[in-house]
Motif scaffolding. Sequence first.
Motif, PDB file in Angstrom:
ATOM      1  N   ILE A  20       0.849  -1.190   0.000  1.00  0.00           N
ATOM      2  CA  ILE A  20       0.000   0.000   0.000  1.00  0.00           C
ATOM      3  C   ILE A  20       0.884   1.237   0.000  1.00  0.00           C
ATOM      4  O   ILE A  20       1.358   1.691   1.047  1.00  0.00           O
ATOM      5  CB  ILE A  20      -0.943   0.019   1.216  1.00  0.00           C
ATOM      6  CG1 ILE A  20      -1.660  -1.326   1.366  1.00  0.00           C
ATOM      7  CG2 ILE A  20      -1.950   1.154   1.079  1.00  0.00           C
ATOM      8  CD1 ILE A  20      -2.507  -1.724   0.188  1.00  0.00           C
ATOM      9  N   LYS A  21       1.088   1.810  -1.171  1.00  0.00           N
ATOM     10  CA  LYS A  21       1.955   2.977  -1.300  1.00  0.00           C
ATOM     11  C   LYS A  21       1.203   4.293  -1.109  1.00  0.00           C
ATOM     12  O   LYS A  21       1.791   5.298  -0.703  1.00  0.00           O
ATOM     13  CB  LYS A  21       2.648   2.966  -2.667  1.00  0.00           C
ATOM     14  CG  LYS A  21       3.718   1.891  -2.798  1.00  0.00           C
ATOM     15  CD  LYS A  21       4.540   2.110  -4.065  1.00  0.00           C
ATOM     16  CE  LYS A  21       5.752   1.192  -4.092  1.00  0.00           C
ATOM     17  NZ  LYS A  21       6.620   1.447  -5.270  1.00  0.00           N
ATOM     18  N   SER A  22      -0.067   4.299  -1.411  1.00  0.00           N
ATOM     19  CA  SER A  22      -0.850   5.533  -1.349  1.00  0.00           C
ATOM     20  C   SER A  22      -1.061   5.981   0.097  1.00  0.00           C
ATOM     21  O   SER A  22      -1.676   5.256   0.898  1.00  0.00           O
ATOM     22  CB  SER A  22      -2.220   5.314  -2.004  1.00  0.00           C
ATOM     23  OG  SER A  22      -3.097   6.371  -1.681  1.00  0.00           O
ATOM     24  N   PRO A  23      -0.586   7.182   0.463  1.00  0.00           N
ATOM     25  CA  PRO A  23      -0.836   7.700   1.814  1.00  0.00           C
ATOM     26  C   PRO A  23      -2.328   7.848   2.096  1.00  0.00           C
ATOM     27  O   PRO A  23      -2.767   7.649   3.242  1.00  0.00           O
ATOM     28  CB  PRO A  23      -0.138   9.062   1.805  1.00  0.00           C
ATOM     29  CG  PRO A  23       0.893   8.968   0.714  1.00  0.00           C
ATOM     30  CD  PRO A  23       0.266   8.093  -0.326  1.00  0.00           C
ATOM     31  N   GLU A  24      -3.097   8.166   1.063  1.00  0.00           N
ATOM     32  CA  GLU A  24      -4.534   8.340   1.242  1.00  0.00           C
ATOM     33  C   GLU A  24      -5.201   7.018   1.611  1.00  0.00           C
ATOM     34  O   GLU A  24      -6.048   6.969   2.517  1.00  0.00           O
ATOM     35  CB  GLU A  24      -5.167   8.894  -0.043  1.00  0.00           C
ATOM     36  CG  GLU A  24      -4.795  10.324  -0.376  1.00  0.00           C
ATOM     37  CD  GLU A  24      -3.402  10.447  -0.993  1.00  0.00           C
ATOM     38  OE1 GLU A  24      -2.826   9.406  -1.393  1.00  0.00           O
ATOM     39  OE2 GLU A  24      -2.890  11.580  -1.061  1.00  0.00           O
ATOM     40  N   ILE A  25      -4.806   5.947   0.935  1.00  0.00           N
ATOM     41  CA  ILE A  25      -5.392   4.636   1.241  1.00  0.00           C
ATOM     42  C   ILE A  25      -4.974   4.192   2.639  1.00  0.00           C
ATOM     43  O   ILE A  25      -5.785   3.642   3.400  1.00  0.00           O
ATOM     44  CB  ILE A  25      -4.962   3.594   0.185  1.00  0.00           C
ATOM     45  CG1 ILE A  25      -5.560   3.944  -1.175  1.00  0.00           C
ATOM     46  CG2 ILE A  25      -5.420   2.190   0.611  1.00  0.00           C
ATOM     47  CD1 ILE A  25      -5.159   3.001  -2.285  1.00  0.00           C
ATOM     48  N   ARG A  26      -3.733   4.451   3.020  1.00  0.00           N
ATOM     49  CA  ARG A  26      -3.279   4.074   4.351  1.00  0.00           C
ATOM     50  C   ARG A  26      -4.070   4.825   5.421  1.00  0.00           C
ATOM     51  O   ARG A  26      -4.421   4.255   6.458  1.00  0.00           O
ATOM     52  CB  ARG A  26      -1.771   4.306   4.479  1.00  0.00           C
ATOM     53  CG  ARG A  26      -0.966   3.274   3.692  1.00  0.00           C
ATOM     54  CD  ARG A  26       0.521   3.575   3.639  1.00  0.00           C
ATOM     55  NE  ARG A  26       1.146   3.504   4.956  1.00  0.00           N
ATOM     56  CZ  ARG A  26       2.462   3.488   5.139  1.00  0.00           C
ATOM     57  NH1 ARG A  26       3.278   3.521   4.095  1.00  0.00           N
ATOM     58  NH2 ARG A  26       2.968   3.438   6.355  1.00  0.00           N
ATOM     59  N   THR A  56      -0.040   4.188   9.376  1.00  0.00           N
ATOM     60  CA  THR A  56       0.328   5.395   8.637  1.00  0.00           C
ATOM     61  C   THR A  56       1.763   5.852   8.896  1.00  0.00           C
ATOM     62  O   THR A  56       2.336   6.573   8.080  1.00  0.00           O
ATOM     63  CB  THR A  56      -0.631   6.552   8.992  1.00  0.00           C
ATOM     64  OG1 THR A  56      -0.706   6.680  10.424  1.00  0.00           O
ATOM     65  CG2 THR A  56      -2.023   6.283   8.445  1.00  0.00           C
TER      66      THR A  56
END
Length: 210
Positions: free
Chosen positions: A51-57, A71
């Motif tokens: 999971i690279k996306s900060p938003e998804i995390r 996060t």
Amino acid sequence: MQLIENLKWRYATKKFDASKKVAQHHIDYIKEAVQLSASSYGLQPYKVLEIKSPEIREQLKPLSWNQTQITEASHLFVFCNTVEVTDKDVDDLMQLKAKTNNIPIENISGYGNFVKGKIKEKSAIEMFYWTAKQTYIALSNAITACATLQIDCTPMEGFDANAINEKLKLKAKGLNATVLLAVGYRHSEDTAQNQKKTRKTIDTIFEELK
């Protein structure tokens, strides 16, 4: 002996230093350790999502009991078990096996049929837990690889699997979120690093039958 010392060093990190990132070549090393993991029949019935996306995390954090590792860690991986293993999965493995070993597919078709037969003996719930067990073997390799590199990590089961499955649209892919792995570097304020490792004694864990 170094492996033992590394395993003594590691612990389940509670607070990561968000300013420190794990180098890509170390992430590649951890991924290769997962790729080389043992599994029943060699099927490796799982997929690991990075999971690279900060938003998804950020979206996954409230689904994971608001644990800060989600996060703050450098990297977050979701280990997913395959809900169902099909004949095609077995055929694909036999093709790969034949190509890798440079042998005719006919030489191992009998083994492939044997594997298909054993898999068909499992009920849906047996299949689910069987593939989940294979996923944990891969997770263990990742944890050991992190310890070898002296990179911190935290395996995490504290999350709502159904909610994460829905958020990441895993059901459509035939996957289920089994366990999370946060990878990074411990924060100097993480008090857990100062606690002594608590484990049962070897004599308690092992029993000799003579």
